[in-house]
Design a protein around this motif. Structure first.
Motif, PDB file in Angstrom:
ATOM      1  N   LEU A 153       0.827  -1.215   0.000  1.00 18.39           N
ATOM      2  CA  LEU A 153       0.000   0.000   0.000  1.00 18.39           C
ATOM      3  C   LEU A 153       0.859   1.262   0.000  1.00 18.39           C
ATOM      4  N   ARG A 154       1.976   1.214   0.692  1.00 18.43           N
ATOM      5  CA  ARG A 154       2.863   2.385   0.700  1.00 18.43           C
ATOM      6  C   ARG A 154       3.600   2.520  -0.635  1.00 18.43           C
ATOM      7  N   ALA A 155       4.069   1.415  -1.171  1.00 15.84           N
ATOM      8  CA  ALA A 155       4.806   1.455  -2.442  1.00 15.84           C
ATOM      9  C   ALA A 155       3.933   1.988  -3.566  1.00 15.84           C
ATOM     10  N   HIS A 156       2.641   1.692  -3.514  1.00 17.21           N
ATOM     11  CA  HIS A 156       1.725   2.136  -4.563  1.00 17.21           C
ATOM     12  C   HIS A 156       0.968   3.394  -4.161  1.00 17.21           C
ATOM     13  N   GLU A 157       1.432   4.031  -3.089  1.00 13.72           N
ATOM     14  CA  GLU A 157       0.914   5.320  -2.631  1.00 13.72           C
ATOM     15  C   GLU A 157      -0.584   5.300  -2.363  1.00 13.72           C
ATOM     16  N   VAL A 158      -1.050   4.155  -1.880  1.00 14.24           N
ATOM     17  CA  VAL A 158      -2.441   4.073  -1.434  1.00 14.24           C
ATOM     18  C   VAL A 158      -2.575   4.735  -0.077  1.00 14.24           C
ATOM     19  N   ILE A 159      -1.563   4.519   0.778  1.00 13.67           N
ATOM     20  CA  ILE A 159      -1.557   5.136   2.105  1.00 13.67           C
ATOM     21  C   ILE A 159      -0.243   5.868   2.327  1.00 13.67           C
ATOM     22  N   SER A 160      -0.283   6.795   3.264  1.00 11.44           N
ATOM     23  CA  SER A 160       0.919   7.481   3.727  1.00 11.44           C
ATOM     24  C   SER A 160       0.673   7.857   5.178  1.00 11.44           C
ATOM     25  N   GLY A 161       1.730   8.181   5.885  1.00 10.01           N
ATOM     26  CA  GLY A 161       1.551   8.527   7.294  1.00 10.01           C
ATOM     27  C   GLY A 161       1.304   7.295   8.136  1.00 10.01           C
ATOM     28  N   GLY A 162       0.635   7.490   9.262  1.00  8.75           N
ATOM     29  CA  GLY A 162       0.402   6.397  10.205  1.00  8.75           C
ATOM     30  C   GLY A 162      -0.452   5.287   9.624  1.00  8.75           C
ATOM     31  N   LEU A 163      -0.081   4.052   9.872  1.00  4.67           N
ATOM     32  CA  LEU A 163      -0.800   2.913   9.313  1.00  4.67           C
ATOM     33  C   LEU A 163      -2.240   2.874   9.782  1.00  4.67           C
ATOM     34  N   HIS A 164      -2.464   3.204  11.042  1.00  8.84           N
ATOM     35  CA  HIS A 164      -3.814   3.102  11.601  1.00  8.84           C
ATOM     36  C   HIS A 164      -4.483   4.460  11.794  1.00  8.84           C
ATOM     37  N   SER A 165      -3.996   5.471  11.073  1.00  6.79           N
ATOM     38  CA  SER A 165      -4.703   6.744  11.061  1.00  6.79           C
ATOM     39  C   SER A 165      -6.009   6.572  10.291  1.00  6.79           C
ATOM     40  N   GLN A 166      -6.978   7.408  10.569  1.00  5.88           N
ATOM     41  CA  GLN A 166      -8.260   7.297   9.867  1.00  5.88           C
ATOM     42  C   GLN A 166      -8.088   7.466   8.360  1.00  5.88           C
ATOM     43  N   LYS A 167      -7.187   8.357   7.963  1.00  3.84           N
ATOM     44  CA  LYS A 167      -6.940   8.568   6.529  1.00  3.84           C
ATOM     45  C   LYS A 167      -6.423   7.292   5.878  1.00  3.84           C
ATOM     46  N   SER A 168      -5.450   6.648   6.518  1.00  2.00           N
ATOM     47  CA  SER A 168      -4.882   5.425   5.953  1.00  2.00           C
ATOM     48  C   SER A 168      -5.895   4.287   5.949  1.00  2.00           C
ATOM     49  N   LEU A 169      -6.661   4.171   7.016  1.00  2.00           N
ATOM     50  CA  LEU A 169      -7.651   3.097   7.099  1.00  2.00           C
ATOM     51  C   LEU A 169      -8.729   3.253   6.032  1.00  2.00           C
ATOM     52  N   ARG A 170      -9.187   4.470   5.845  1.00  2.00           N
ATOM     53  CA  ARG A 170     -10.213   4.689   4.819  1.00  2.00           C
ATOM     54  C   ARG A 170      -9.657   4.413   3.425  1.00  2.00           C
ATOM     55  N   ALA A 171      -8.408   4.807   3.193  1.00  2.00           N
ATOM     56  CA  ALA A 171      -7.793   4.566   1.878  1.00  2.00           C
ATOM     57  C   ALA A 171      -7.617   3.067   1.638  1.00  2.00           C
ATOM     58  N   ALA A 172      -7.188   2.333   2.662  1.00  2.00           N
ATOM     59  CA  ALA A 172      -7.024   0.880   2.523  1.00  2.00           C
ATOM     60  C   ALA A 172      -8.366   0.213   2.272  1.00  2.00           C
ATOM     61  N   GLN A 173      -9.386   0.652   2.995  1.00  2.00           N
ATOM     62  CA  GLN A 173     -10.720   0.083   2.785  1.00  2.00           C
ATOM     63  C   GLN A 173     -11.193   0.320   1.358  1.00  2.00           C
ATOM     64  N   ALA A 174     -11.023   1.551   0.870  1.00  2.00           N
ATOM     65  CA  ALA A 174     -11.444   1.869  -0.495  1.00  2.00           C
ATOM     66  C   ALA A 174     -10.678   1.035  -1.519  1.00  2.00           C
ATOM     67  N   PHE A 175      -9.388   0.824  -1.280  1.00  2.00           N
ATOM     68  CA  PHE A 175      -8.565   0.012  -2.180  1.00  2.00           C
ATOM     69  C   PHE A 175      -9.099  -1.418  -2.261  1.00  2.00           C
ATOM     70  N   PHE A 176      -9.349  -2.031  -1.107  1.00  2.00           N
ATOM     71  CA  PHE A 176      -9.834  -3.416  -1.116  1.00  2.00           C
ATOM     72  C   PHE A 176     -11.270  -3.505  -1.625  1.00  2.00           C
ATOM     73  N   ASN A 177     -12.073  -2.485  -1.370  1.00  2.00           N
ATOM     74  CA  ASN A 177     -13.434  -2.485  -1.928  1.00  2.00           C
ATOM     75  C   ASN A 177     -13.394  -2.478  -3.448  1.00  2.00           C
ATOM     76  N   GLU A 178     -12.454  -1.708  -4.019  1.00  2.00           N
ATOM     77  CA  GLU A 178     -12.326  -1.650  -5.467  1.00  2.00           C
ATOM     78  C   GLU A 178     -11.865  -2.999  -6.020  1.00  2.00           C
ATOM     79  N   LEU A 179     -10.896  -3.634  -5.372  1.00  2.00           N
ATOM     80  CA  LEU A 179     -10.462  -4.956  -5.820  1.00  2.00           C
ATOM     81  C   LEU A 179     -11.608  -5.965  -5.739  1.00  2.00           C
ATOM     82  N   ARG A 180     -12.410  -5.850  -4.702  1.00  2.00           N
ATOM     83  CA  ARG A 180     -13.533  -6.777  -4.561  1.00  2.00           C
ATOM     84  C   ARG A 180     -14.556  -6.580  -5.673  1.00  2.00           C
ATOM     85  N   SER A 181     -14.780  -5.318  -6.052  1.00  2.00           N
ATOM     86  CA  SER A 181     -15.735  -5.054  -7.137  1.00  2.00           C
ATOM     87  C   SER A 181     -15.207  -5.585  -8.471  1.00  2.00           C
ATOM     88  N   GLN A 182     -13.881  -5.580  -8.647  1.00  2.00           N
ATOM     89  CA  GLN A 182     -13.287  -6.090  -9.880  1.00  2.00           C
ATOM     90  C   GLN A 182     -13.288  -7.610  -9.947  1.00  2.00           C
TER      91      GLN A 182
END
Length: 230
Positions: A176-205
């Motif tokens: 997730l960091r290498a592909h710039e999906v998240i930055s900053g703290g791993l468990h910050s709300q920003k990172s968590l929401r970005a990770a959730q959106a990433f996996f939701n998109e993969l699930r839809s695909q």
């Protein structure tokens, strides 16, 4: 963002082909199966993951029969009546790994499970019907209302019992960091929401579960041992 196909094909190449990769993947339980579980199962797994955190898992697992004896098979109904003095006494029992603060979490999580069960019919019903496309909010609930269930602890417990969830393992975080999906703290709300959106998109695909997708992402990066689970 990489597509599901890109991630899947790379995981296949790194793990020795589709068949070998498939043997490493697993699926969560269905909502029906989860709803049938005793709430005691959750208290036991929360406790196991709390004690495994920062410790050798093999040591905790080797002592687990002792934990079950000391804490009445993690019966929520029975443990609700265990006094603070009894918990303090059991924290010194040689049948378990003696850590008073972690033992205290059993009482707190027992109460959490009991209170949420009153509200939702059972704790298992709550978890079973929690929407996977917002699983991070279930993580948040466990962190806020439970004890020592923040970070990855709550998520690992959910996964172990069978709830569909992704895991922010070291390999997944690295991806997730290498592909710039998240930055900053791993468990910050920003990172968590970005990770959730990433996996939701993969699930839809793909139509795959969050659990399988999380495993695929992990197998597509990190140390590569062909045919070996990570």
């Amino acid at each position: 963002m990489e597509s599901f196909v890109d991630i899947y094909e790379r995981a296949c190449q790194r793990k020795g082909g589709r068949e070998l990769l498939g043997s490493l993947l697993s699926e969560p339980l269905s909502s029906v199966q989860l709803a049938r579980l005793s709430d005691d199962v959750w208290l036991e797994e929360f406790t196991r993951k709390i004690f495994q955190s920062g410790f050798y898992w093999s040591v905790i697992n080797a002592k687990w029969s002792g934990f079950r004896e000391v804490f009445w098979d993690f019966s929520v109904e029975k443990l609700l009546y265990m006094s603070p003095e009894m918990y303090e006494q059991r924290a010194q029992d040689e049948r378990i790994v003696r850590n008073y603060k972690k033992v205290q979490s059993i009482a707190n999580n027992c109460l959490m499970i009991h209170e949420l069960a009153i509200e939702h019919g059972s704790f298992s019903e709550l978890v079973a019907h929690w929407p996977e496309d917002n699983i991070i909010e279930l993580w948040s609930l466990l962190k806020k209302q439970g004890s020592r269930l923040g970070g990855n602890t709550g998520a690992y417990a959910l996964r172990a019992v069978g709830k569909d969830t992704f895991i922010l393992s070291r390999d997944v975080e690295a991806y997730l960091r290498a592909h710039e999906v998240i930055s900053g703290g791993l468990h910050s709300q920003k990172s968590l929401r970005a990770a959730q959106a990433f996996f939701n998109e993969l699930r839809s695909q793909s139509g795959y579960s969050l659990q399988t997708l999380s495993q695929l992402v992990a197998y597509s990066v990190g140390d590569n041992l062909v045919g070996v689970s990570s």
